[in-house]
Each structure stands twice: as structure tokens, then as C-alpha cells.
Design a protein around this motif. Sequence first.
Motif, mmCIF file in Angstrom:
data_model
loop_
_atom_site.group_PDB
_atom_site.id
_atom_site.type_symbol
_atom_site.label_atom_id
_atom_site.label_comp_id
_atom_site.label_asym_id
_atom_site.label_seq_id
_atom_site.Cartn_x
_atom_site.Cartn_y
_atom_site.Cartn_z
ATOM 1 N N ALA A 76 0.082 -4.783 8.535
ATOM 2 C CA ALA A 76 1.244 -4.977 7.314
ATOM 3 C C ALA A 76 0.566 -4.882 6.146
ATOM 4 O O ALA A 76 1.256 -4.348 4.913
ATOM 5 C CB ALA A 76 1.773 -6.208 7.797
ATOM 6 N N ALA A 77 -0.543 -5.561 5.850
ATOM 7 C CA ALA A 77 -1.298 -5.635 4.459
ATOM 8 C C ALA A 77 -1.634 -4.033 4.059
ATOM 9 O O ALA A 77 -1.737 -3.935 2.784
ATOM 10 C CB ALA A 77 -2.354 -6.369 4.582
ATOM 11 N N THR A 78 -1.990 -3.136 5.022
ATOM 12 C CA THR A 78 -2.343 -1.944 4.603
ATOM 13 C C THR A 78 -1.137 -1.138 4.073
ATOM 14 O O THR A 78 -1.342 -0.396 2.909
ATOM 15 C CB THR A 78 -2.783 -1.007 5.581
ATOM 16 O OG1 THR A 78 -4.295 -1.987 6.106
ATOM 17 C CG2 THR A 78 -3.421 0.188 5.502
ATOM 18 N N PHE A 79 0.224 -1.368 4.576
ATOM 19 C CA PHE A 79 1.113 -0.618 4.313
ATOM 20 C C PHE A 79 1.938 -1.211 3.052
ATOM 21 O O PHE A 79 2.715 -0.524 2.464
ATOM 22 C CB PHE A 79 2.100 -0.297 5.366
ATOM 23 C CG PHE A 79 1.584 0.941 6.292
ATOM 24 C CD1 PHE A 79 1.568 1.969 5.982
ATOM 25 C CD2 PHE A 79 0.982 0.625 7.366
ATOM 26 C CE1 PHE A 79 0.879 3.181 7.030
ATOM 27 C CE2 PHE A 79 0.256 1.390 8.236
ATOM 28 C CZ PHE A 79 0.283 2.674 7.881
ATOM 29 N N PHE A 80 1.873 -2.517 2.998
ATOM 30 C CA PHE A 80 2.667 -3.221 1.725
ATOM 31 C C PHE A 80 2.666 -2.473 0.412
ATOM 32 O O PHE A 80 3.454 -2.470 -0.276
ATOM 33 C CB PHE A 80 2.289 -4.721 1.875
ATOM 34 C CG PHE A 80 3.378 -5.356 0.953
ATOM 35 C CD1 PHE A 80 4.848 -5.403 1.335
ATOM 36 C CD2 PHE A 80 2.977 -5.947 -0.121
ATOM 37 C CE1 PHE A 80 5.645 -6.187 0.332
ATOM 38 C CE2 PHE A 80 3.744 -6.646 -0.968
ATOM 39 C CZ PHE A 80 5.195 -6.693 -0.880
ATOM 40 N N PRO A 81 1.480 -2.414 -0.074
ATOM 41 C CA PRO A 81 1.051 -1.841 -1.299
ATOM 42 C C PRO A 81 2.030 -0.507 -1.550
ATOM 43 O O PRO A 81 2.466 -0.514 -2.593
ATOM 44 C CB PRO A 81 -0.339 -1.769 -1.489
ATOM 45 C CG PRO A 81 -0.818 -2.516 -0.411
ATOM 46 C CD PRO A 81 -0.051 -2.769 0.764
ATOM 47 N N CYS A 82 1.762 0.417 -0.546
ATOM 48 C CA CYS A 82 2.460 1.456 -0.831
ATOM 49 C C CYS A 82 3.813 1.200 -0.769
ATOM 50 O O CYS A 82 4.706 2.126 -1.537
ATOM 51 C CB CYS A 82 2.107 2.568 0.123
ATOM 52 S SG CYS A 82 2.911 2.803 1.679
#
Length: 390
Positions: free
Chosen positions: A293-299
Motif C-alpha cells: 500500500a505504501a509503495t503504490f500510494f504516492p503514484c
Amino acid sequence: MSDSNQSNEPASYTLWQLMLYFLRLGALGFGGPVALVGFMHRDLVEERKWISEADYKEGLALAQIAPGPLAAQLAIYLGFVHHRILGATVAGFAFVLPSFLMVVGLGMAYVSYGGLPWMQAVFYGVGAAVLGIMVIGAHKLSTKNIGKDRLLWAIFGVLAIVTIVTQSEIAWLFIGSGILVWLIRCKPKFGNASCAVAMPTQLPQVLPVVADPSLVLQIGLFFAKAGTFVFGSGLAIVPFLYGGVVTEHHWLNDRQFVDAVAVAMITPGPVVITTGFIGYLIAGLQGASIAAAATFFPCYLITIIAAPHFKKWGKHPSVIAFVDGITAAAIGAIAGSVVVIAQRSITDIPTAILAVGATALLWKFRKIPEPFVVLGAALIGLAIYPLLHP
């Protein structure tokens, strides 16, 4: 948004249909980011005609210049075209979910059976083959994004050397590279409305590491930072992850990290989903969920913020220059990480032959699917590992 095609064409498909499509693509989409964005064009623009050519091109351009894994970001943008934030959320989640479930399942098997000879044999072969995939990936990215630009090649070289020497990735060098190219190309005159005014004002902030936080909080902060510095290819996250997961936090050892990259190569969907596997090895299902979740949230956040304004700012020379600098830095870091990982993955003559062979095979036969190479290496590993480690 009145000047965008997004608001002028009514949707010819339902949100449910969109979700089912991206679930299927996430479950069956092998071949890496370039193949995945090609599938989206074929399916959604040419065959189903859900998305116009203009909207697709705008989404692809945004995905290429903004931080975030290319295929996932394009999926989020295409969901936004007709169904706005809800569509972006559904498309992104559906695209990532199948491969996330796969890597969690592989993580469970790895933790349970990782000590068994057959699994050691599989990753013995796959770990070496992954190096070949990374070499070809770095070559393709440099050819496409750097070309003959001497400034970008200089940035590439510096970042490659820094990555090899420090065995980690220094985030501020990415931003510094973007600023350097912007300054040299645009020669901004501060104080008037020239090239300077178009510098992105909503760049995501790098989250600091809090002193002595809980493990879950550490995982969330680290992977959010990692997701912020992925440009284009999912391979760009590999050197960043290595520096944090292995060198800084010591959550995984070298062998486990190489195996995690291998898992990303043999599963469909975005390569970046390897963060879910890494998170599982660190802290079980909770760790996997937080890391992914943390990896994809910025994009996701960058896409829904930028989408309404992209027509106006996306082609501005300052934005292009800034992103070119960051991209060259990211590719240099990938090249450097190949050397770092090779020092640990190539342990004997057979693994050296496998790494060179995978590189030569992918170089000679450009269209061969990468998962086939990985599966072939796994079979070779099963055959020769027992002979070398009786």
C-alpha cells in the motif's frame, strides 16, 4: 478540466467492467511495464474503444514523467478518465490485487519451505537469471531515455558509481540530478515568469525515518519513500530497496533480497509488487499489506492530483528537463545495482554462466517473455543444484 478529452466523452463502459478488465490484466499480464501498457492500448483503445487515443497518450506521458511504476500509473490514469477518483481507485486496486495475492502466497511458501533443497535449487538458478534481465532492462532504458545526451550520460555514470561504492541509493541525488538538468537546459531567471514558474510545486515529500518507531511504521515510511522514487520501469526500485532493506535496516539478507526480485519476475502484474513479498518476509501479512500500500500510494496520489492539470503543464520544458535528470539518475542506479547484486548472486561458475546466458538470450531474442527465461533458469537450478550441493 474543461479543456480535456476526459470531460467531453461519456463512458461506454461501467465501473464494474473496468474493474474486471484490470483484475484480468493483473492476473495474466506478463512481460513487464512496456508489455502491460501495450496490452492496455490494444484492449482499451483499439479493440473495446473505451479510451480515446488522445486520453491514452496523455496518460502514458504522465506515467512516463511522474514518479511511480509505469503500468500501475497508467492504469490509475485510465480509470480516472471517465470515472474520476473512484475509477482511478478501482482500476489501480484491481490491477495490483492479483499479483499481490500471488506474492503473498509465494512468501508463505518461501517462509515455510525456504530451507528445503528444491526451493533453494529454484532460486539458485533464478537469482542468476534475474541479473541478465536487469542488464537488458538497464540497456533498454538508457537507449530510450538517455540517447546521446552527454549530460544525462554523466549523471548516469555518477549514480552508477555511487551505487556501487555505497551499495545503497541516495535519494537526494535523484532530486539534485533533476534540478541540475533543469538549470543547465532552461537557464531560469529567478524573479520573473520564465522557465522557473513551471517547476512542479506538488512534488511528494520524502517521509523521514522516525526515531525508534514500531516495525510497521518503519515499513510504511520506508516503502512510501521507495514508491516516490520509482520512475518508469519497476526495476528502478531495486537499488533503492536494496539500500534500505539489506544495507540500512538489515531486514533481509542478500540471498533473500535476490529471491524477492526473482519473485517479481515470475509473477504477472507490476514488478514493483515485490515490495509485498519483502514486506511478508519482514512482518507477515501485515507487513506485506503495509509495504504494498505504501509503495503504490504516492503514484496514486500524484496521478489524481496531476491528471486534471496535465494538459497545461506536462509538456513544459522545465518539467521535461527535471524529469529527464531524475530518470537518468534512476537508470544509473539500476546499472550500479546490477554490479552490487552480482557480487552476491554469482557464487560459482554455473551461476556466472546462467547470468551471462540469460543476458545473451534476451539480447539475441528481444521478444522472448522474461518469465520464460526465469522459469528456464529455475529448471536448470533444480537440475544442477543437487549435484553441487549433495
